[in-house]
Motif scaffolding. Structure first.
Motif, PDB file in Angstrom:
ATOM      1  N   ILE C  28       7.501   9.203 -13.081  1.00 13.61           N
ATOM      2  CA  ILE C  28       8.345   7.991 -12.951  1.00 13.61           C
ATOM      3  C   ILE C  28       7.543   6.941 -12.291  1.00 13.61           C
ATOM      4  N   VAL C  29       6.451   7.123 -11.343  1.00 17.46           N
ATOM      5  CA  VAL C  29       5.698   6.269 -11.034  1.00 17.46           C
ATOM      6  C   VAL C  29       4.360   6.693 -10.812  1.00 17.46           C
ATOM      7  N   ASP C  30       3.138   6.023 -10.958  1.00 18.51           N
ATOM      8  CA  ASP C  30       1.726   6.650 -10.757  1.00 18.51           C
ATOM      9  C   ASP C  30       1.502   6.037  -9.158  1.00 18.51           C
ATOM     10  N   LEU C  31       0.604   6.816  -8.382  1.00 22.63           N
ATOM     11  CA  LEU C  31       0.326   6.428  -6.935  1.00 22.63           C
ATOM     12  C   LEU C  31      -0.443   5.026  -7.424  1.00 22.63           C
ATOM     13  N   ALA C  32      -1.335   4.914  -8.173  1.00 18.29           N
ATOM     14  CA  ALA C  32      -2.129   3.616  -8.415  1.00 18.29           C
ATOM     15  C   ALA C  32      -1.267   2.516  -8.530  1.00 18.29           C
ATOM     16  N   ALA C  33      -0.089   2.466  -9.154  1.00 16.47           N
ATOM     17  CA  ALA C  33       1.031   1.452  -9.318  1.00 16.47           C
ATOM     18  C   ALA C  33       1.411   0.980  -8.004  1.00 16.47           C
ATOM     19  N   LEU C  34       1.676   2.013  -7.253  1.00 17.60           N
ATOM     20  CA  LEU C  34       2.310   1.757  -5.826  1.00 17.60           C
ATOM     21  C   LEU C  34       1.109   1.031  -5.021  1.00 17.60           C
ATOM     22  N   ASP C  35      -0.095   1.616  -5.136  1.00 21.83           N
ATOM     23  CA  ASP C  35      -1.191   0.755  -4.303  1.00 21.83           C
ATOM     24  C   ASP C  35      -1.324  -0.590  -4.676  1.00 21.83           C
ATOM     25  N   ALA C  36      -1.545  -0.788  -6.206  1.00 27.24           N
ATOM     26  CA  ALA C  36      -1.318  -2.213  -6.846  1.00 27.24           C
ATOM     27  C   ALA C  36      -0.294  -3.022  -6.224  1.00 27.24           C
ATOM     28  N   ILE C  37       0.921  -2.481  -6.188  1.00 23.84           N
ATOM     29  CA  ILE C  37       1.992  -3.367  -5.687  1.00 23.84           C
ATOM     30  C   ILE C  37       1.773  -3.807  -4.133  1.00 23.84           C
ATOM     31  N   ILE C  38       1.340  -2.812  -3.379  1.00 24.23           N
ATOM     32  CA  ILE C  38       1.162  -2.931  -1.828  1.00 24.23           C
ATOM     33  C   ILE C  38       0.168  -3.963  -1.426  1.00 24.23           C
ATOM     34  N   ASP C  39      -0.982  -3.600  -2.436  1.00 22.15           N
ATOM     35  CA  ASP C  39      -2.082  -4.560  -2.242  1.00 22.15           C
ATOM     36  C   ASP C  39      -1.862  -5.981  -2.457  1.00 22.15           C
ATOM     37  N   THR C  40      -1.180  -6.090  -3.549  1.00 20.48           N
ATOM     38  CA  THR C  40      -0.814  -7.844  -4.104  1.00 20.48           C
ATOM     39  C   THR C  40      -0.091  -8.439  -3.039  1.00 20.48           C
ATOM     40  N   TYR C  41       0.971  -7.614  -2.310  1.00 18.28           N
ATOM     41  CA  TYR C  41       1.533  -8.470  -1.280  1.00 18.28           C
ATOM     42  C   TYR C  41       0.882  -8.387   0.305  1.00 18.28           C
ATOM     43  N   GLU C  42       0.146  -7.372   0.299  1.00 16.97           N
ATOM     44  CA  GLU C  42      -0.808  -7.648   1.698  1.00 16.97           C
ATOM     45  C   GLU C  42      -2.020  -8.290   1.742  1.00 16.97           C
ATOM     46  N   HIS C  43      -2.603  -8.525   0.323  1.00 16.49           N
ATOM     47  CA  HIS C  43      -3.775  -9.307   0.347  1.00 16.49           C
ATOM     48  C   HIS C  43      -3.915 -10.303  -0.513  1.00 16.49           C
ATOM     49  N   LYS C  44      -3.021 -10.491  -1.599  1.00 15.38           N
ATOM     50  CA  LYS C  44      -3.176 -11.328  -2.660  1.00 15.38           C
ATOM     51  C   LYS C  44      -2.296 -12.570  -2.609  1.00 15.38           C
ATOM     52  N   VAL C  45      -0.958 -12.424  -2.730  1.00 21.26           N
ATOM     53  CA  VAL C  45      -0.032 -13.660  -2.463  1.00 21.26           C
ATOM     54  C   VAL C  45       0.316 -13.843  -1.076  1.00 21.26           C
ATOM     55  N   GLY C  46       0.660 -15.006  -1.053  1.00 23.81           N
ATOM     56  CA  GLY C  46       1.175 -15.374   0.428  1.00 23.81           C
ATOM     57  C   GLY C  46       1.241 -16.884   0.841  1.00 23.81           C
ATOM     58  N   PRO C  47       1.510 -17.203   2.002  1.00 20.35           N
ATOM     59  CA  PRO C  47       1.881 -18.707   1.968  1.00 20.35           C
ATOM     60  C   PRO C  47       0.458 -19.682   1.628  1.00 20.35           C
ATOM     61  N   HIS C  48      -0.673 -19.136   1.629  1.00 18.47           N
ATOM     62  CA  HIS C  48      -1.825 -19.967   0.990  1.00 18.47           C
ATOM     63  C   HIS C  48      -1.497 -20.502  -0.315  1.00 18.47           C
ATOM     64  N   ILE C  49      -0.883 -19.714  -1.006  1.00 26.24           N
ATOM     65  CA  ILE C  49      -0.524 -20.121  -2.495  1.00 26.24           C
ATOM     66  C   ILE C  49       0.426 -21.388  -2.321  1.00 26.24           C
ATOM     67  N   GLY C  50       1.534 -21.380  -1.548  1.00 27.50           N
ATOM     68  CA  GLY C  50       2.419 -22.312  -1.421  1.00 27.50           C
ATOM     69  C   GLY C  50       1.772 -23.659  -0.988  1.00 27.50           C
ATOM     70  N   ALA C  51       0.939 -23.551   0.120  1.00 25.91           N
ATOM     71  CA  ALA C  51       0.090 -24.383   0.606  1.00 25.91           C
ATOM     72  C   ALA C  51      -0.690 -25.328  -0.345  1.00 25.91           C
ATOM     73  N   GLN C  52      -1.153 -24.579  -1.221  1.00 25.86           N
ATOM     74  CA  GLN C  52      -2.066 -25.138  -2.066  1.00 25.86           C
ATOM     75  C   GLN C  52      -1.200 -26.349  -2.825  1.00 25.86           C
ATOM     76  N   ILE C  53      -0.024 -25.657  -3.385  1.00 27.27           N
ATOM     77  CA  ILE C  53       0.995 -26.505  -4.078  1.00 27.27           C
ATOM     78  C   ILE C  53       1.347 -27.873  -3.348  1.00 27.27           C
ATOM     79  N   VAL C  54       1.675 -27.476  -1.906  1.00 25.49           N
ATOM     80  CA  VAL C  54       1.971 -28.663  -1.113  1.00 25.49           C
ATOM     81  C   VAL C  54       0.691 -29.672  -0.999  1.00 25.49           C
TER      82      VAL C  54
END
Lengths: 105, 113, 206
Positions: C28-54
């Motif tokens: 149903i799910v690959d371990l690599a998919a879980l890692d990609a999801i966790i990595d995105t929210y722990e390291h890639k997206v965050g308030p720094h993106i909103g701050a650039q928009i502001v």
């Protein structure tokens, strides 16, 4: 439904729990619950079905559970309802893991 | 789900908007009443809004209807509006006369006054 | 369903591990998919993106106009899109109006723009109180909103996601977009804080 999730305007919920410098996830299991739920959003359950599943948690339990405990409840409920993973399979797997651990000890 | 599926979903998301020329039931400036409903099923119309009178401030266009999506029923596309309620309409005269609450409501959540 | 009452952390962790192993085993799910999801929210997206928009809205009046008229369109010009930020509305704080974002029914939040929400945003206290007593809630964040200022609370109950465009602080005249972005905090983009002038921001760090 008139469930425990419909909180707007409710009293006695206490002060806002402001946590300085909090991590994205507070433990590995929280991260895994989040990721497993995310992974089912498209292929298996619409996001709204997942939201609704957490609302179906009995009110007393909902109000005494953490955010990711509620996600876990929703995930288990939907996996069971859609015959993807049954509660028995989960219990059996937990028992296997527990037994394996005790053999190592 | 594979890692590649995950990356696509993370980057693109899931649009809930529907390309449709379905006419809007309400116009900006209309006074509307949120329906009094108590379905045992899923709804995004919270209790504190039901029965209250507000004003349409924006028509966001046509979206799938979460109340049916959450039950795996039809997508039932319809207009969703930003609706403004005064704080006093919602909470009574103890609320600030300056303040207001904005919430996104669908055609099926609203009735004309 | 088994009861989830007050189970020890280790028990929950084991349960989650069991479910994960079953999902992987059943394909149903690959371990690599879980890692990609966790990595995105722990390291890639965050308030720094909103701050650039502001920050861009602060220095580019035409962009700001587009951002307030069509949040989704303006934000996608910068290449920022993603899950739970597909339909964006941006609301502007001014000397006359203070905006505050909440989701009373769950915890809807613009994940691709601000990352996953903080614990306080997901708390029962915030979800219940932000709509009925926003000024008291803001006081707990140290924000006293003058009586003559209008407080607008946005309950993001549907599929639109909200971002507050905070007021540009004094004392940062002539700053580059990049430097301005460093002043913008997550709470300011939810409406639970104001962006502090650079001197105050420094003294907070010191």
């Amino acid at each position: 439904m008139n469930g425990p999730h419909d909180l707007g305007g409710m009293h006695s919920m206490g002060p806002i729990p402001i946590e300085e410098n909090e991590p994205v996830f507070h433990s590995e299991w929280e991260a895994k619950v989040f990721a497993m739920s995310f992974a089912t959003f498209v292929n298996y359950f619409p996001v709204d079905e997942t939201r609704h599943a957490s609302e179906r948690m009995p009110p007393g339990e909902y109000l005494s559970s953490s955010y990711y405990e509620r996600w876990l409840y929703a995930l288990e409920l939907l996996l069971a309802e859609h015959n993807l993973v049954t509660p028995d399979e989960i219990e059996a797997r937990i028992a296997e893991f527990t037994q394996a651990d005790s053999l190592i000890d | 789900m594979t890692a590649q599926d995950a990356r696509v979903l993370l980057a693109k998301g899931l649009s809930c908007q529907v390309d449709s020329n379905l006419p809007a039931k309400f116009q900006v400036g209309d006074h509307v009443k949120a329906k009094v409903i108590h379905p045992k099923t899923y709804t995004r119309l919270p209790r504190y809004i039901r029965g209250k009178v507000g004003t349409i401030v924006k028509d966001h266009g046509v979206y799938v209807f979460p109340d049916t999506m959450g039950q795996r029923l039809s997508t039932k596309p319809q207009h969703v509006y930003s609706v403004r309620f005064t704080a006093q309409e919602l909470w009574g005269l103890d609320a600030s006369p300056k303040d207001s609450l904005y919430i996104d409501l669908f055609d099926d959540h609203l009735e004309a006054l | 369903m088994p009861s989830h009452h007050h189970r020890p952390e280790s028990e929950v962790a084991l349960r989650v591990k069991a479910i994960e192993s079953l999902l992987v085993e059943k394909g149903i799910v690959d371990l690599a998919a879980l890692d990609a999801i966790i990595d995105t929210y722990e390291h890639k997206v965050g308030p720094h993106i909103g701050a650039q928009i502001v920050a861009k809205a602060w220095v580019d009046p035409e962009f700001k106009k587009r951002l307030l008229a069509d949040g989704t369109g303006a934000i996608s010009e910068l290449g920022f899109t993603g899950f739970s930020s597909e339909h964006m509305v941006v609301v502007e704080n001014t000397p006359e109006v203070h905006n505050l974002i909440v989701c009373t029914l769950c915890s809807c939040y613009p994940w691709a723009i601000l990352g996953l929400p903080p614990t306080w945003y997901k708390s029962f206290a915030y979800r219940s109180r932000a709509v009925i007593e926003p000024r008291k809630v803001l006081q707990e964040f140290g924000l006293e909103i003058p009586e003559q200022v209008e407080v607008r609370v946005w309950d993001s109950n549907a599929d639109l996601r909200y971002l507050v465009l905070p007021e540009r602080p004094d004392g940062a005249e002539g700053w580059s977009e990049e430097d301005l972005a460093t002043l913008v905090t997550r709470n300011a983009m939810i409406g639970a804080a104001k962006v502090q002038p650079p001197a105050a921001a420094d003294s907070l760090v010191a």
